[in-house]
Design an enzyme around this catalytic site. Structure first.
Site, short mmCIF file in Angstrom:
data_model
loop_
_atom_site.label_atom_id
_atom_site.label_comp_id
_atom_site.label_asym_id
_atom_site.label_seq_id
_atom_site.Cartn_x
_atom_site.Cartn_y
_atom_site.Cartn_z
CE LYS A 31 1.95 -4.74 -1.94
NZ LYS A 31 2.35 -4.44 -3.33
CG ASP A 58 -0.15 -2.18 -4.65
OD1 ASP A 58 -0.56 -1.03 -4.87
OD2 ASP A 58 1.03 -2.45 -4.34
CE LYS A 60 1.55 1.83 -5.49
NZ LYS A 60 1.90 0.40 -5.64
CG ASP A 63 -7.15 6.70 -17.16
OD1 ASP A 63 -7.60 7.69 -17.79
OD2 ASP A 63 -6.58 5.75 -17.70
CB THR A 117 8.44 6.07 -0.70
OG1 THR A 117 8.22 4.80 -1.31
CG2 THR A 117 7.43 6.27 0.41
NE ARG A 207 12.09 -6.96 -1.41
CZ ARG A 207 12.66 -5.81 -1.77
NH1 ARG A 207 13.70 -5.81 -2.58
NH2 ARG A 207 12.17 -4.66 -1.30
O1 C5P Z 1 9.71 -6.89 -0.09
P1 C5P Z 1 9.22 -5.68 0.62
O2 C5P Z 1 8.77 -5.94 2.05
O3 C5P Z 1 10.18 -4.51 0.54
O4 C5P Z 1 7.90 -5.30 -0.19
C1 C5P Z 1 7.16 -4.17 0.10
C2 C5P Z 1 5.97 -4.07 -0.82
O5 C5P Z 1 5.36 -2.80 -0.59
C3 C5P Z 1 6.30 -4.13 -2.31
O6 C5P Z 1 5.19 -4.75 -2.95
C4 C5P Z 1 6.41 -2.68 -2.70
O7 C5P Z 1 6.08 -2.45 -4.03
C5 C5P Z 1 5.37 -2.03 -1.77
N1 C5P Z 1 5.62 -0.62 -1.50
C6 C5P Z 1 6.78 -0.16 -0.91
N2 C5P Z 1 6.95 1.18 -0.67
C7 C5P Z 1 5.98 2.04 -1.00
C8 C5P Z 1 4.81 1.60 -1.59
C9 C5P Z 1 4.65 0.24 -1.83
O8 C5P Z 1 7.65 -0.94 -0.58
N3 C5P Z 1 6.16 3.31 -0.71
#
Ligand code: C5P
Length: 232
Positions: A31, A58, A60, A63, A117, A207
């Site tokens: 992503k 991603d 989003k 517009d 979220t 992460r």
């Molecule tokens: O590092 P981690 O596993 O927390 O990354 C989750 C990914 O999903 C990030 O790119 C974050 O921006 C995305 N994301 C999220 N929660 C959401 C929507 C997207 O963690 N509600």
């Protein structure tokens, strides 16, 4: 192919590509989000695709319909596998986005974000939305399904109900942590196997993989856990 999408949340292309070089495109997709894309542009997507990765762009989009349609067309021409828009852009915008991708030679999966979220009930109230977050998620997911999009981004907690109510929509789920990993800034997390059991179709994980000493090994262990859970 597995349900795993690795979030390449890096500030520049060299870091993102160095991580990608330690992953196997047969085991995961990747992503690309706003920071990396704003810095590195379409070239980083092309470089990932040249390495064999399917890319979820991603960005989003949100517009007026014509502008979003143009952006979706550009993403489709770039050859991405999945892209997203905000469902709160409304029916005409969602339909314009769907039409724009559907005419491409290899249409990407077009999905929608319902409610971020990071927003709680008080935040929604402040911007004039008097529904509770869960109610607003259901309303926007229904609109996403009605306008013919492929799926939604949702938490694993929402996935089960969405699967029941709108079974045709794919559910793409972040907030996943393999057992034993730090939660970071995610408030509620589920393991990959638990998220799939709840109804997730694709898992977005950042992460735990990108910060690992051996990212390939973490991916392999997540993939093995998911496979074991799916045959149970
Ligand atoms: O590092 P981690 O596993 O927390 O990354 C989750 C990914 O999903 C990030 O790119 C974050 O921006 C995305 N994301 C999220 N929660 C959401 C929507 C997207 O963690 N509600």
């Amino acid at each position: 192919m597995t349900p795993l999408i690795v979030a390449l949340d890096f500030p520049d292309a060299p870091s993102a590509l160095a991580l990608a070089d330690r992953l196997d495109p047969q085991q995961c997709r990747v992503k690309v989000g706003k920071e990396l894309f704003t810095r590195a542009g379409p070239a980083v997507v092309e470089n990932l695709q040249a390495r064999g990765f399917q890319v979820f762009l991603d960005l989003k989009f949100h517009d007026i319909p014509a502008t979003v349609a143009g952006a979706c067309r550009a993403a489709a021409e770039l050859g991405v596998w999945m892209l997203n828009v905000h469902a709160s852009g409304g029916r005409a915008m969602l339909e314009a986005a769907r039409e724009a991708v559907s005419v491409s030679a290899a249409p990407p999966l077009l999905i929608a974000v319902t409610v971020l979220t990071s927003l709680d009930a008080a935040d929604l109230e402040e911007i004039g939305c008097h529904s509770k977050p869960a109610e607003q998620v259901r309303r926007l997911a229904a609109l996403t399904a009605e306008t013919g999009l492929a799926g939604v981004v949702c938490s694993a907690q929402e996935a089960g109900q969405l699967r029941q109510e709108l079974p045709a929509l794919l559910r793409v789920t972040p907030g996943i942590r393999p057992a034993g990993f730090a939660r970071d800034d995610q408030r509620r997390v589920l393991t990959p196997a638990a998220a799939l059991a709840q109804g997730a179709d694709y898992l977005v994980i950042g992460r735990p993989i990108t910060a690992a000493t051996d990212p390939g090994a973490v991916v392999a262990s997540i993939v093995a856990d998911m496979a074991a859970a799916s045959v149970r």
